[in-house]
Motif scaffolding. Sequence first.
Motif, PDB file in Angstrom:
ATOM      1  N   PRO A  95       0.808  -1.221   0.000  1.00 59.28           N
ATOM      2  CA  PRO A  95       0.000   0.000   0.000  1.00 59.28           C
ATOM      3  C   PRO A  95       0.845   1.277   0.000  1.00 59.28           C
ATOM      4  CG  PRO A  95      -0.150  -1.104   2.130  1.00 59.28           C
ATOM      5  CD  PRO A  95       0.657  -1.994   1.244  1.00 59.28           C
ATOM      6  N   ARG A 114      -0.643   4.395  -2.026  1.00 57.37           N
ATOM      7  CA  ARG A 114      -0.938   4.233  -3.462  1.00 57.37           C
ATOM      8  C   ARG A 114      -2.285   4.893  -3.804  1.00 57.37           C
ATOM      9  NH1 ARG A 114      -1.687  -2.364  -2.973  1.00 57.37           N
ATOM     10  NH2 ARG A 114      -3.426  -2.287  -1.538  1.00 57.37           N
ATOM     11  N   PRO A 115      -2.289   5.745  -4.844  1.00 59.44           N
ATOM     12  CA  PRO A 115      -3.543   6.365  -5.267  1.00 59.44           C
ATOM     13  C   PRO A 115      -4.233   5.532  -6.345  1.00 59.44           C
ATOM     14  CG  PRO A 115      -1.730   7.395  -6.426  1.00 59.44           C
ATOM     15  CD  PRO A 115      -1.107   6.340  -5.534  1.00 59.44           C
ATOM     16  N   GLU A 116      -3.480   4.644  -6.963  1.00 60.34           N
ATOM     17  CA  GLU A 116      -4.017   3.755  -7.992  1.00 60.34           C
ATOM     18  C   GLU A 116      -3.087   2.549  -8.039  1.00 60.34           C
ATOM     19  OE1 GLU A 116      -3.431   4.401 -12.047  1.00 60.34           O
ATOM     20  OE2 GLU A 116      -1.797   5.807 -11.855  1.00 60.34           O
ATOM     21  N   MET A 117      -3.523   1.504  -8.751  1.00 63.97           N
ATOM     22  CA  MET A 117      -2.782   0.241  -8.722  1.00 63.97           C
ATOM     23  C   MET A 117      -1.884   0.046  -9.940  1.00 63.97           C
ATOM     24  SD  MET A 117      -2.505  -2.109  -6.581  1.00 63.97           S
ATOM     25  CE  MET A 117      -1.960  -3.810  -6.351  1.00 63.97           C
ATOM     26  N   LEU A 124      -7.173   2.176  -2.014  1.00 69.15           N
ATOM     27  CA  LEU A 124      -6.385   3.269  -2.596  1.00 69.15           C
ATOM     28  C   LEU A 124      -6.689   4.570  -1.875  1.00 69.15           C
ATOM     29  CD1 LEU A 124      -7.102   2.280  -6.301  1.00 69.15           C
ATOM     30  CD2 LEU A 124      -5.124   1.641  -4.932  1.00 69.15           C
ATOM     31  N   ARG A 146      -6.615   8.852  -2.070  1.00 70.11           N
ATOM     32  CA  ARG A 146      -6.457  10.105  -2.829  1.00 70.11           C
ATOM     33  C   ARG A 146      -7.011  11.235  -1.978  1.00 70.11           C
ATOM     34  NH1 ARG A 146      -8.529   8.329  -8.930  1.00 70.11           N
ATOM     35  NH2 ARG A 146      -7.320   6.403  -8.993  1.00 70.11           N
ATOM     36  N   GLU A 203     -10.434   7.399   0.638  1.00 68.84           N
ATOM     37  CA  GLU A 203      -9.966   6.023   0.429  1.00 68.84           C
ATOM     38  C   GLU A 203     -11.088   5.301  -0.288  1.00 68.84           C
ATOM     39  OE1 GLU A 203     -11.673   3.371   1.886  1.00 68.84           O
ATOM     40  OE2 GLU A 203     -12.877   4.596   3.236  1.00 68.84           O
ATOM     41  N   GLN A 213     -10.795  -0.761  -5.130  1.00 70.41           N
ATOM     42  CA  GLN A 213     -10.992  -0.878  -6.582  1.00 70.41           C
ATOM     43  C   GLN A 213     -10.735  -2.310  -7.002  1.00 70.41           C
ATOM     44  OE1 GLN A 213      -8.397   1.258  -9.329  1.00 70.41           O
ATOM     45  NE2 GLN A 213      -9.421   3.185  -8.908  1.00 70.41           N
TER      46      GLN A 213
END
Length: 432
Positions: free
Chosen positions: A44, A77-80, A107, A109, A120, A123
């Motif tokens: 993460p 992490r904002p995206e994977m 995630l 942001r 959070e 996804q």
Amino acid sequence: MTRHAALPGFRDFYPEEMARRNQIFSVWREVARRYGFEEYDGPPLESLELFVEKSGPEIVAQLFNFTDKGNREVTLRPEMTPTLVRMLGAKIKELPKPVRWFSTPQLFRYEKQQRGRLREHFQLNMDIVGETSVLADADLLSAALDVLRSLGLGPDDIVARYSDRRLLHQALLALGVTEENLPVAYNVIDKVERDPREVGIKRLTEIGLDAKTAEEALELTSLSLDQIASRLGTGEITDRILAELRLYQSTLTGLGFGEYIRFDMKIVRGLAYYTGIVFEIFDRRGQLRAICGGGRYDRLFHSLAGVDVPALGFGFGDVVLGELLKDRRLAKNYTRSADVCVIAADESARIAAIDVVRQMRSGGHSTIFNYRALEEGKVDVGKQLKYAVTSGAARAVIVSGSDATIRVKDLATGQQDEMTVQQFQQRYPPAR
Ligand code: HAM
């Protein structure tokens, strides 16, 4: 008010919310399995650098980043996608292609909190790596739509709008936008439904378009595929892109999702790395933000991992989906439940009752009992029965004297039967 509430944009999952989250997760996993995807996960916390260059300015402005105690610049992490590329980049040569991987990361942001947008979210990410065929694009979108269909949402509820960055690229270059200014033009078109028209025109004139051409650029967004085709005329690149888009459409129809899809030049995607077909899924009533978004990113492996591998994927968030399920009354109702509540009929049955608890659990039944009522000197059948009912148990199992025979009371109907534990286990297999 409690002294320590959760931070803004972060959720507490009480059992009711957790049940809804699990409902979504179980459909995500079930669809990923049906489409032949393997599960992976990553850390993460990642190095800041991984996101700064390639995800684009919008996401970078929303990072939860800090300097760790070893002086590293890091971020939640904002995206994977960059993590997937980092992980697969190191192993891609050894793996049979295409790679089909899925993950369900949480995630983070730093977004302005609003309906459907939190700080959070979870996804479902499904990505196909090492495949150039447009049939992979179609298969991927059908997986995302299958999640929604499996949850009870039909083509009247949702729509997948798709476009192609290459097509938009061609159309914008034909209008005189330079390669260098394409990111601005993409951004204007990405926001065409949210920003007032004058804002878009102003930003396009700032990158050198005259007012008339800026208008034409915005008008592009309402053209059909055939109109775009005649506008661009024939040419090797355009013909190939158009043929691919038509195959995409017909394959999705063949896979059973023809009614769910619509070509729409307004779809660009906010992230910087997309290179081909892109899509977003929305509710038809247009009340919520995008449910899911993704597309092809054929150059990200090259820039992040130094290997040339085509790739495509999507991110499907749990927040908007949760709202939609609630709106359409498709969210699972939560009830407390257990298969069995074991009750001692009297003082002498306490040890036998504990043994029945053990047998029930090893047979797979979810089994509870009232701790205080089974304490020495405190056996009270009425209290135990009440406890069984409020705990949501399906049946009370009343043990008297020894565990040779038990009395089974169905708590919904009140009916009682005598049997042995073995007979019970055969007659009533565990609920889950
Ligand atoms: P994205 O469009 O940034 O794409 O996010 C995908 C989905 O995640 C959105 O459609 C939305 O449902 C959900 N989502 C995003 N931000 C929030 C938020 N702040 N609160 C709640 N939900 C949110 C990506 O992240 C790409 N990495 C997807 C992808 C995978 N592309 C290729 N592979």
